[in-house]
Design a protein around this motif. Sequence first.
Motif: not given
Length: 290
Positions: A139-159
């Motif tokens: 519940t506390g992270m709901a407002a930041y969910s899209e932000l966090c997931k967006s940070i994860i996207l470039p990690l696909f390229m690293n992997a």
Amino acid sequence: MKDAVESLIEKFDLEFTPEQRDFLRFLYENLHLEELSDKEQSFFIDYFYKSETLRNMAAFALELADIMREICELIPAIEKAERLTNGKEQRLYNERKWQIARRQKLSRQTIKKGNILYVPFEEYKEETGPIIICLEQTTGMAAYSELCKSIILPLFMNAHREQRDLYIVPYDCQIHVHYRFENGHLNLSDFKGFIEYKAKGEAAILPVLHFVKGLLQENQHCTEADIIIFTEGTPIDGQHLVGKQAKALLEEMKRKYHAEFSVIAMHEHNFNEQQFWFANKAFFADDAIQ
């Protein structure tokens, strides 16, 4: 000359604004969409067209791209300086530990037939471990969910570039599901599940750490594993991280599985340095949130 993204948009006959084309181009490059079949590419583009969440994530990620690039360039330089200053003994210790582990593995897999030893030298090479992302979804992270997931996207390229498995483990008080992307390759079903996953309630950190240990046991011959924890910073069991059992668990993961921990906390004032004593690096999203 049309690039790959323009050709795809024309092929599937969808209307995109110039801004949305930039977002899609960012995803195309970071998620290696060119590896997907025509059917899968069609599915992805249609999903992008219909999913406001995915478009918002791409917008965040594109906006943060320069900052993240600077971080990726800066952190290795800082770490190198630290190693040159006081890390020689620790580095040599880690190298010796890995050499011992490799020799033991080679010995176990060597077979003797008559007077011939069959030695699987290909097993002697170093194996880079997985990238494991622990994503607090509460519940506390709901407002930041899209932000966090967006940070994860470039990690696909690293992997993908480093041929490493990428795990995404959403968590609240327990683990309900996790997603594995082998060698950083996109699995559309799991990717869609990751984008749309939501949870409520509060976060407990110890269950996800035990789960991560299980994943590391499946990759126990790796030279290193990167574990990234996204958190609001106040897990309900945070005080237990300084207890003997948690310390033993975390120290074993660092020693036995060569795990390095990074924490991305939403607000610096919520971050408890004593509880997250095991983190090699900590980042704060305050500026990005603003």
